[in-house]
Design an enzyme around this catalytic site. Sequence first.
Site, mmCIF file in Angstrom:
data_model
loop_
_atom_site.group_PDB
_atom_site.id
_atom_site.type_symbol
_atom_site.label_atom_id
_atom_site.label_comp_id
_atom_site.label_asym_id
_atom_site.label_seq_id
_atom_site.Cartn_x
_atom_site.Cartn_y
_atom_site.Cartn_z
ATOM 1 N N ASP A 431 0.796 -1.320 -0.020
ATOM 2 C CA ASP A 431 -0.148 -0.007 -0.021
ATOM 3 C C ASP A 431 0.981 1.246 -0.002
ATOM 4 O O ASP A 431 1.842 1.330 0.170
ATOM 5 C CB ASP A 431 -0.922 0.059 1.131
ATOM 6 C CG ASP A 431 -1.713 1.119 1.179
ATOM 7 O OD1 ASP A 431 -2.392 1.727 0.299
ATOM 8 O OD2 ASP A 431 -1.982 1.585 2.414
ATOM 9 N N LYS A 810 -17.498 15.601 0.693
ATOM 10 C CA LYS A 810 -16.121 15.584 0.246
ATOM 11 C C LYS A 810 -15.703 14.150 -0.276
ATOM 12 O O LYS A 810 -16.121 13.352 0.217
ATOM 13 C CB LYS A 810 -15.265 16.038 1.406
ATOM 14 C CG LYS A 810 -14.987 15.286 2.445
ATOM 15 C CD LYS A 810 -14.268 15.691 3.390
ATOM 16 C CE LYS A 810 -14.132 14.705 4.991
ATOM 17 N NZ LYS A 810 -13.497 15.086 5.733
ATOM 18 N N THR A 933 -2.566 1.169 -4.712
ATOM 19 C CA THR A 933 -2.774 2.375 -3.880
ATOM 20 C C THR A 933 -4.123 2.935 -4.653
ATOM 21 O O THR A 933 -4.663 2.612 -5.655
ATOM 22 C CB THR A 933 -1.954 3.588 -3.840
ATOM 23 O OG1 THR A 933 -2.457 4.798 -3.284
ATOM 24 C CG2 THR A 933 -1.680 3.868 -5.511
ATOM 25 N N GLY A 934 -5.173 3.830 -3.767
ATOM 26 C CA GLY A 934 -6.268 4.008 -4.036
ATOM 27 C C GLY A 934 -6.160 5.672 -4.442
ATOM 28 O O GLY A 934 -7.110 6.420 -4.991
ATOM 29 N N ASP A 935 -4.894 6.139 -4.465
ATOM 30 C CA ASP A 935 -4.494 7.640 -4.938
ATOM 31 C C ASP A 935 -4.708 7.724 -6.518
ATOM 32 O O ASP A 935 -4.637 6.953 -7.182
ATOM 33 C CB ASP A 935 -3.019 8.228 -4.633
ATOM 34 C CG ASP A 935 -3.320 8.334 -2.872
ATOM 35 O OD1 ASP A 935 -4.533 8.416 -2.464
ATOM 36 O OD2 ASP A 935 -2.125 8.272 -2.409
ATOM 37 N N ARG A 1025 -6.144 4.067 -8.146
ATOM 38 C CA ARG A 1025 -7.369 3.853 -7.997
ATOM 39 C C ARG A 1025 -8.039 2.645 -7.695
ATOM 40 O O ARG A 1025 -9.118 2.291 -8.075
ATOM 41 C CB ARG A 1025 -8.082 4.821 -9.021
ATOM 42 C CG ARG A 1025 -7.576 6.071 -9.247
ATOM 43 C CD ARG A 1025 -8.293 6.873 -8.145
ATOM 44 N NE ARG A 1025 -8.230 8.241 -8.328
ATOM 45 C CZ ARG A 1025 -8.256 9.312 -7.528
ATOM 46 N NH1 ARG A 1025 -8.319 9.069 -6.247
ATOM 47 N NH2 ARG A 1025 -8.198 10.582 -7.948
ATOM 48 N N LYS A 1031 -7.062 -5.193 -4.877
ATOM 49 C CA LYS A 1031 -5.972 -5.408 -4.211
ATOM 50 C C LYS A 1031 -5.685 -7.046 -4.119
ATOM 51 O O LYS A 1031 -4.787 -7.655 -4.454
ATOM 52 C CB LYS A 1031 -5.603 -4.652 -2.898
ATOM 53 C CG LYS A 1031 -5.385 -3.189 -3.053
ATOM 54 C CD LYS A 1031 -5.344 -2.469 -1.803
ATOM 55 C CE LYS A 1031 -5.099 -1.095 -2.043
ATOM 56 N NZ LYS A 1031 -4.607 -0.395 -0.831
ATOM 57 N N ASP A 1055 -6.549 -2.937 3.510
ATOM 58 C CA ASP A 1055 -5.332 -3.559 3.090
ATOM 59 C C ASP A 1055 -5.397 -5.102 3.664
ATOM 60 O O ASP A 1055 -4.674 -5.905 3.460
ATOM 61 C CB ASP A 1055 -3.997 -3.066 3.373
ATOM 62 C CG ASP A 1055 -3.913 -1.685 3.211
ATOM 63 O OD1 ASP A 1055 -4.183 -1.523 2.030
ATOM 64 O OD2 ASP A 1055 -3.378 -0.925 3.950
#
Length: 1389
Positions: A431, A810, A933-935, A1025, A1031, A1055
């Site tokens: 992660d 948000k 990663t989810g970024d 993303r 994962k 995770d």
Amino acid sequence: MERIHWVRHRWQQLVATESGRGRYSAPAALPTKSSPVLHNTQQLTGKRRTVIARHGPYQHEYHSISKGCQGNGIRTTKYSLLSFIPMNLFQQFHRVANLYFLFLVMLNWIPVVEAFQKEITMIPLVVVLIVIAIKDALEDYRRYRFDQKVNNNIATVYSGKQQMYVDQCWQDVHVGDFVRLSCNEIIPADMLLLYSSDPHGVCYIETANLDGETNLKQRQVVRDLPQQGSELTPENFHSYIECENPNNDLSRFRGYMEYPSKARVGLHNNNLLLRSCTIRNTETVIGIVVYAGHETKAMKNNSGPRYKRSKLERRLNVDVLWSVVLLVIMCLTAAIGHGLWLRNQKEASFLIPDTTSPALSGFYLFWTMIIVLQVLIPISLYVSIEIVKLGQIFFIQNDIDFYNEYLDSRIQCRALNITEDLGQIQYVFSDKTGTLTENKMVFRRCTIAGVEYPHEENARRLEVYEQEEDEAKGRSHTLKSRASAKSLSCKSLSCNRSSVSLHTLTGHSEGEGEESPSPILPRHSAFSSPMEKDVVPDPLLVQKLNCLSSPLFLLRDASMELTYIVDFFMALAICNTVVVSSPNQPRHVVQVPEVSCTPLKSLEDIKMLFQRFGLPRFSTLSPPHTTKSPRSFTRRLFARGKAASFTPSPSPTPTKRGTEPDGEPNLEASILSIKPGLDGAPGEDGDQGYEEEGEHGSWKGEEDKMLHLNPGAWSGLENSNGAQGPPGEPRADELIYEAESPDEAALVHMARAYRCTLQGRSLERLLVELPGMGSMAVRLLHILPFDSTRKRMSVVVRHPLTNQVVVYTKGADSVIMDLAESPKGAEQSDGRQGHIREQTQKHLDNYAREGLRTLCIAKKVLEEEEYEVWLKRQAFAETSIENREELLLESAQRLETNLTLLGATGIVDRLQEEVPETIEALQRAGVKVWVLTGDKQETAINIACACKLLRSTDQLLTANCGSKEACKALLLELRAEVESGEAAEGTSGFTLVVDGRTLDFALQEDLKGDFLELSRRCRAVICCRSTPLQKSQVVRLVRDQLRVMTLAIGDGANDVSMIQVADVGIGISGQEGMQAVMSSDFAISRFKHLRKLLLVHGHWCYTRLANMILYFFYKNVMYVNLLFWYQFFCGFSGSVMTNSWVLIFFNLLFTSAPPLLYGILDKDVSADTLIKLPELYKSGQYSKAYLPSTFWLTMLDALYQSLVCFFVPYLAYAGSDVDMLSFGSPINASALLIILLHQVIESHTLTWLHALVLVGSALFYFSFTLVFSVVCVTCSPPTNPLGVDKLQMSQPLFYGVCALTTVLALLPRFLFHALRNSISPSDTLKAALMDQFNPDDYCRKMQRWNQTQAQSKARGLVINVEDSDIKIPDFILPKELKECSAATGSVLS
């Protein structure tokens, strides 16, 4: 009947006269007969639990309803006094090895196949069973003491006989009991919260015993209770509860409570108090027990240590099967030989006449030989492996390099039997957030309404903090651990009752870490370091907010942008679940006072208000042309508004200039109520004018004017975020925020820096301070929490100024940007929203390139009719038991549409220390590192570059597809590109970057082969993303298809799935609780520890265990062959040339200790060298220490040594009159010496401890045999060993035979090692030779090693080691080391 009851209940709700709608009111629409909700309701029979008060009005029905519920007593023990022996034996005989030896014991009791005395054959099995039983008994007794300690804790429970609350033990609590708890008490069972002393029905709990999080969680009383606000009495509790059956999902609770009026209220997770959590901040709570004992969620999640089967163990099982095959062959050979021998010796005079045929005798002898050669299957090997692994874990856990002084934590080994897998890892899946980075979210910059605010001073502040932290880490003094501060702050000083020790639930001893609270201790909460809190505001944004007290605010464009800014900060302040605390009373929650306000409902009211004050209408674009008095009046108005509480009156009254009527704050409300699409929006030409004015909009030409407006109004803001309020009000910097995630904390601290301060939170209201307006109470209608599917969270509030229902949202920019569309009917704002989206997207891309985490902020204003329709569906979803999650998700997605984009934030998350060095070392070690990663893609790429996962020479391949067909074509294209690049010279490598949508396509059955082939050829893969499910799917795909050893490392709950799927799962005990740690095999505190864990301890554990297993097979085969060779000289009769006691004890006692020491302490290369040369790790990846060829070579060596050990004494004593036992005495002694010295040759480390064990084993053997031969007269029938060994050891021939046999047996192995190490040394040997140099020579040799190998990429390079040319085979060349250690030496943890 259930359908009729359900329909009747819905009809009663429809015709009810009460019209009030709460958060959980029932829907007004009756589902049709074919409604899926109704259909699901009919299928719930047997899937629910009904709970009524145990001592309530329905207590006569209690036993029939609750008969299937468990009590609250827990029992984690496996055995009782009566069941210990049978159950322990039953569990031990689940092992195949124990069953095998039990079979041999029973076989030896059959007279026709008996080989030894019946008692002697039982000794090995009995010893093993007793040792393991003692270990199990000690462990179970420890669990028993823990259970007793927990079960005897005291709780206050309502007694039906005494009609009052009395103290009872936890184990006496039952489902349906009413339990009263006070502050700092631990919850004894899962309870539904029915009463709280908090006036708003709120209770705060700490879940540190469940997930490690010390920040407060808010729980609320069930809505609309008949006795709301007063302490409940069970006799008057007429409601009944229907909920789901017990499960282990900590984040979910579904059910409803039905009141006597037949009205139902939905029950949620925030109504449930979980067992082992601690009450904080609340003097008294009362709840009814719904789950008790082992049915509680905490106990259902208590899985204990994890057990996996390692790769080496799977290989061991295969070789055990080969040993069985070898045993069968040897026994068949002996059986056939015995039958043939008997057939040829029919008339021999020395044979006892027998009617048994030779074939049947051969059959009997087959089973006799199974007993004689039983040692070939090593019964002690499995026990020895467990002992060795425990020793390895002991040294790993006590390695000082794994100790985190700041967190006061060390490595945890939760899986006890896969230590060797650490030395065979080929793929690492990591992660990003919290694993590679600190997970300390610090606000960096933001964009609002398309205008970017860089916060340059804030960036310089972060640089200063980083320098100070680096300097602090380099100091030698001991820092006070954060863990200690946490534990001390867990006790509220505002509550008198003492807390039950948390060690009661964690199993710690009473004397461990018991500290009393001190009132002078500093207050600590998560995510609240100075770096995270002290945000420096941006000057331009401060200037714009200053204009709240300026007539320039009356400009339409300026007012529009300021409206966006205020809404932006309002969203940051309230769109969260942050709990507000006070430092002078730790864990004391700031309460929200009741603030009444009469809102302004239309813009016309605002215009009329301005006309009464003689101020210009909003419809003009020109600056105000009034006299001086209105301007000064406005200034004074807003200056006063900053410090005053906002309490507007219904009808403001005009007064003379200079006076300040009660209605003046309504002017403030009117200004903030402007929204797109109304008269306050720009005119028809507003779009064009806005776009032409550049990025800063209409403020560009007004900045100079703003500098002179209301000077000093924000002077305190620019210097610190602690605003000074009037006397009697708490200062802003006296608030402490308890956030569930670092992102929330960072955004709330950022808003607070601009004096948009969240001051308090209750169940229904939020207290917020806005600049120029003072404190306002915001009515909280709904919270739509964050989830990985929506990737956003929302709050629905009643706006305190306009009384409109507003949704603040948000979330991830990829989601919010798609949902941000122009509101219906707001055609004039289309251009503005388009411009904002375009500019915001540019800023987001820039933030991502800088490696910042991005969040978008948006809002939506709901019409009352729209809200009413949504509320009905939401209430129906909340009262559903089955499919509640799906219904709530659908309801939230229906609400979060057509959002108005307000802006975005950029949050910096620093890399952890030594992450680049760790990843570089892993890649040099041949480990492929993937980041999941989810970024955003740009953020992930930036972090990959910073941590050296992505090198400057790498060729970047990106896969972003919108359809499955495009994904397939792109994968084939990229694969062809990689193949052509591999064929070309000079290509450094490829790095693949895949987004979440493309990953969905790639993981489908017909595309995953192409995806896997492409990713396998890449040096690194970055999946952006990606969801938790993706994962785990990626890890499973690589593990199963490529058949490689995988490791997954992460720190958060998202995770957990990939950690559990991987061969080795590692959790990081960081900022996001302990979910990942509880699901992991190993837990570390920093990513850098992975370097030593794999390269050093992984290498050591694998080589030690592999060599020890081979040694066990060697010594067993070698000794068993001695018995087999003797059969050729005794007519294959099953006789042995030694007494049965020595035969049994040879492997059980005489040669059992040295292998254990070998497996725990052997060290082929020092830790320093393994760290500096990660390439040495590759030997474990390909199992070079334990290959099939290695196993069979070891078997051949054992065969040769057995031949020498048998026939040298045979030739020495040929023609003499020695008897059978005298012939076997030198054979046994020689075999012992050969086996012990063989380990000396194979060992890489020899210390005084090794010498003590080896010499002690030899002395033990000779002492035992001497004493046995002196005192044993009839203990080994039919043979008599009396005086045999004593006589043999008194003759010089005995020692000569032993010495010659030992030398001849070990000489080939010794010569083989000498030649191989001289001609073709292994990499580990060359590295070990460097350890023997002094520091100067070591540094010189290391530099020569790296410089020479870095100049060539081909294999077979010739380098100079110890002034002799040596060819290095199959060695992948490492890069040049930047520095060399000044001192070396073996480091044993």
